[in-house]
Enzyme design. Structure first.
Site, PDB file in Angstrom:
ATOM      1  N   SER A  79       0.964  -1.164   0.067  1.00 62.95           N
ATOM      2  CA  SER A  79       0.131   0.089  -0.069  1.00 62.95           C
ATOM      3  C   SER A  79       0.803   1.087  -0.224  1.00 62.95           C
ATOM      4  O   SER A  79       1.735   1.157   0.994  1.00 62.95           O
ATOM      5  CB  SER A  79      -0.937  -0.060   1.232  1.00 62.95           C
ATOM      6  N   HIS A 104      -1.402  -1.255  -4.272  1.00 62.10           N
ATOM      7  CA  HIS A 104      -2.721  -0.923  -3.508  1.00 62.10           C
ATOM      8  C   HIS A 104      -2.701   0.631  -3.236  1.00 62.10           C
ATOM      9  O   HIS A 104      -1.755   1.136  -2.500  1.00 62.10           O
ATOM     10  CB  HIS A 104      -2.562  -1.665  -2.092  1.00 62.10           C
ATOM     11  N   ASP A 154      -4.659   3.525  -1.659  1.00 56.54           N
ATOM     12  CA  ASP A 154      -5.893   3.926  -0.830  1.00 56.54           C
ATOM     13  C   ASP A 154      -6.254   5.352  -1.010  1.00 56.54           C
ATOM     14  O   ASP A 154      -5.483   6.290  -0.795  1.00 56.54           O
ATOM     15  CB  ASP A 154      -5.211   3.709   0.631  1.00 56.54           C
ATOM     16  N   MET A 167      -8.980   8.239   0.077  1.00 56.54           N
ATOM     17  CA  MET A 167      -9.569   8.467   1.260  1.00 56.54           C
ATOM     18  C   MET A 167     -10.284   9.973   1.177  1.00 56.54           C
ATOM     19  O   MET A 167      -9.474  10.973   0.643  1.00 56.54           O
ATOM     20  CB  MET A 167      -8.921   8.599   2.685  1.00 56.54           C
ATOM     21  N   HIS A 185      -8.458   1.146  -3.872  1.00 54.59           N
ATOM     22  CA  HIS A 185      -9.363   0.982  -2.887  1.00 54.59           C
ATOM     23  C   HIS A 185      -9.941   2.281  -2.300  1.00 54.59           C
ATOM     24  O   HIS A 185      -9.329   3.149  -1.708  1.00 54.59           O
ATOM     25  CB  HIS A 185      -8.509   0.239  -1.576  1.00 54.59           C
ATOM     26  N   MET A 216     -11.980   4.606  -0.185  1.00 51.73           N
ATOM     27  CA  MET A 216     -12.739   4.779   0.896  1.00 51.73           C
ATOM     28  C   MET A 216     -13.507   6.055   0.957  1.00 51.73           C
ATOM     29  O   MET A 216     -13.052   7.106   1.618  1.00 51.73           O
ATOM     30  CB  MET A 216     -11.395   4.794   2.017  1.00 51.73           C
ATOM     31  N   MET A 227     -11.344  -5.721   5.660  1.00 46.09           N
ATOM     32  CA  MET A 227     -10.517  -4.913   6.484  1.00 46.09           C
ATOM     33  C   MET A 227     -10.245  -5.397   7.816  1.00 46.09           C
ATOM     34  O   MET A 227     -11.129  -5.894   8.468  1.00 46.09           O
ATOM     35  CB  MET A 227     -11.279  -3.622   6.597  1.00 46.09           C
ATOM     36  N   ASP A 280      -6.540  -6.479   4.379  1.00 44.95           N
ATOM     37  CA  ASP A 280      -6.185  -5.167   4.294  1.00 44.95           C
ATOM     38  C   ASP A 280      -6.108  -4.403   5.738  1.00 44.95           C
ATOM     39  O   ASP A 280      -7.055  -4.454   6.290  1.00 44.95           O
ATOM     40  CB  ASP A 280      -6.892  -4.148   3.225  1.00 44.95           C
TER      41      ASP A 280
HETATM   42  C1  DX5 Z   1      -6.263   1.454   5.689  1.00 44.51           C
HETATM   43  C2  DX5 Z   1      -5.918   0.973   4.411  1.00 44.51           C
HETATM   44  C3  DX5 Z   1      -4.638   0.311   4.253  1.00 44.51           C
HETATM   45  C4  DX5 Z   1      -3.398   0.530   4.855  1.00 44.51           C
HETATM   46  C5  DX5 Z   1      -2.821  -0.596   5.339  1.00 44.51           C
HETATM   47  O1  DX5 Z   1      -7.341   2.396   5.736  1.00 44.51           O
HETATM   48  O2  DX5 Z   1      -6.986   0.567   3.433  1.00 44.51           O
HETATM   49  O3  DX5 Z   1      -4.427  -0.366   2.834  1.00 44.51           O
HETATM   50  O4  DX5 Z   1      -2.921   1.370   4.292  1.00 44.51           O
HETATM   51  O5  DX5 Z   1      -1.725  -0.162   6.144  1.00 44.51           O
HETATM   52  P1  DX5 Z   1      -0.776  -1.020   7.090  1.00 44.51           P
HETATM   53  O6  DX5 Z   1      -0.203  -2.239   6.218  1.00 44.51           O
HETATM   54  O7  DX5 Z   1       0.244  -0.219   7.562  1.00 44.51           O
HETATM   55  O8  DX5 Z   1      -1.923  -1.604   7.929  1.00 44.51           O
HETATM   56 ZN    ZN Z   2      -6.569  -0.235   1.654  1.00 41.35          ZN
END
Ligand code: DX5
Ligand code: ZN
Length: 222
Positions: A8, A33, A35, A37, A66, A68, A137, A175
């Site tokens: 990620s 990956h 992320d 947000m 991903h 969010m 998750m 994840d």
């Molecule tokens: C959390 C994300 C994850 C996160 C994982 O909201 O969706 O993808 O970045 O990071 P680690 O491996 O540090 O938990």
């Molecule tokens: Zn993620």
């Protein structure tokens, strides 16, 4: 099929994102990956499709996005155009999951659903055939570097059982808080894709850590 590793980039060095993407490109990672947000679905803001568009030309790896974000349907086409290969939206962020899966697949990418830690896997069973990937998750979404929630292992087993029973190809991705300490249990439970942010980017040697995660000795029966 051997399991996939998806570092990620939330844990990457944002001031040197290009360098980190090129490192991943040279590594044995399978997916990148991404992320996304929005500060609304989760209490944090990361980056969006302009960043995806900028990093896409730097690697041939699969871009695993991903989302969010609330109202993810509004942005599916934008993410597909910016270079996503997998688009995962949250079960908790849409009222029309079946329609959203079709919408994502119509853009030509794989369609994923993410479940927050409190959302049971059986809520997906009526439309499991429509889903290419389920992202479980194992932390509350919003931040990297959190502690792994162990009940995810039981959820992984439940979901894998149903996927196997129906002979589907749906992949299970885990994840949050994933690293060498829990990778083997997750793979044994039926995980296909392991996301790892901190475990990779906070390691002294990220490429070596990717190899270690890739070589965790359990193979899937896909
Ligand atoms: C959390 C994300 C994850 C996160 C994982 O909201 O969706 O993808 O970045 O990071 P680690 O491996 O540090 O938990
Ligand atoms: Zn993620």
């Amino acid at each position: 099929m051997k399991h996939l590793i998806a570092p990620s980039i939330l844990a990457a060095d944002f001031a040197n994102m290009g360098k980190d993407i090129k490192m991943l490109d040279q590594s044995n990672a399978d997916w990148v990956h991404v992320d996304v947000m929005d500060g609304c679905f989760v209490p944090n803001i990361s980056f969006g499709f302009p960043v995806l568009k900028a990093i896409k030309p730097l690697t041939n790896k699969t871009m695993d996005c991903h989302l969010m974000i609330v109202e993810p349907e509004k942005y599916v086409e934008d993410f597909a155009k910016a270079g996503a290969d997998v688009i995962t939206i949250h079960y908790e962020a849409t009222n029309h999951l079946h329609r959203a899966m079709q919408q994502i697949k119509n853009t030509g990418v794989l369609a994923g659903v993410a479940l927050n830690p409190h959302t049971p896997v059986n809520l997906l069973f009526d439309i499991l055939e429509e889903i290419d990937l389920v992202c479980l998750m194992s932390v509350n979404p919003g931040f990297g570097g959190q502690k792994f929630i162990y009940s995810t292992i039981k959820k992984t087993k439940q979901l894998k059982e149903e996927i196997t029973r129906r002979n589907l190809n749906t992949k299970i991705e885990i994840d949050g808080g994933v690293g060498l300490q829990n990778a083997e249990s997750l793979l044994q439970a039926g995980a296909d894709v392991l996301v790892a942010g901190s475990a990779v980017f906070k390691a002294d040697n990220p490429m070596e850590m990717i190899d270690k995660l890739k070589n965790v000795g359990v193979y899937n029966e896909l």
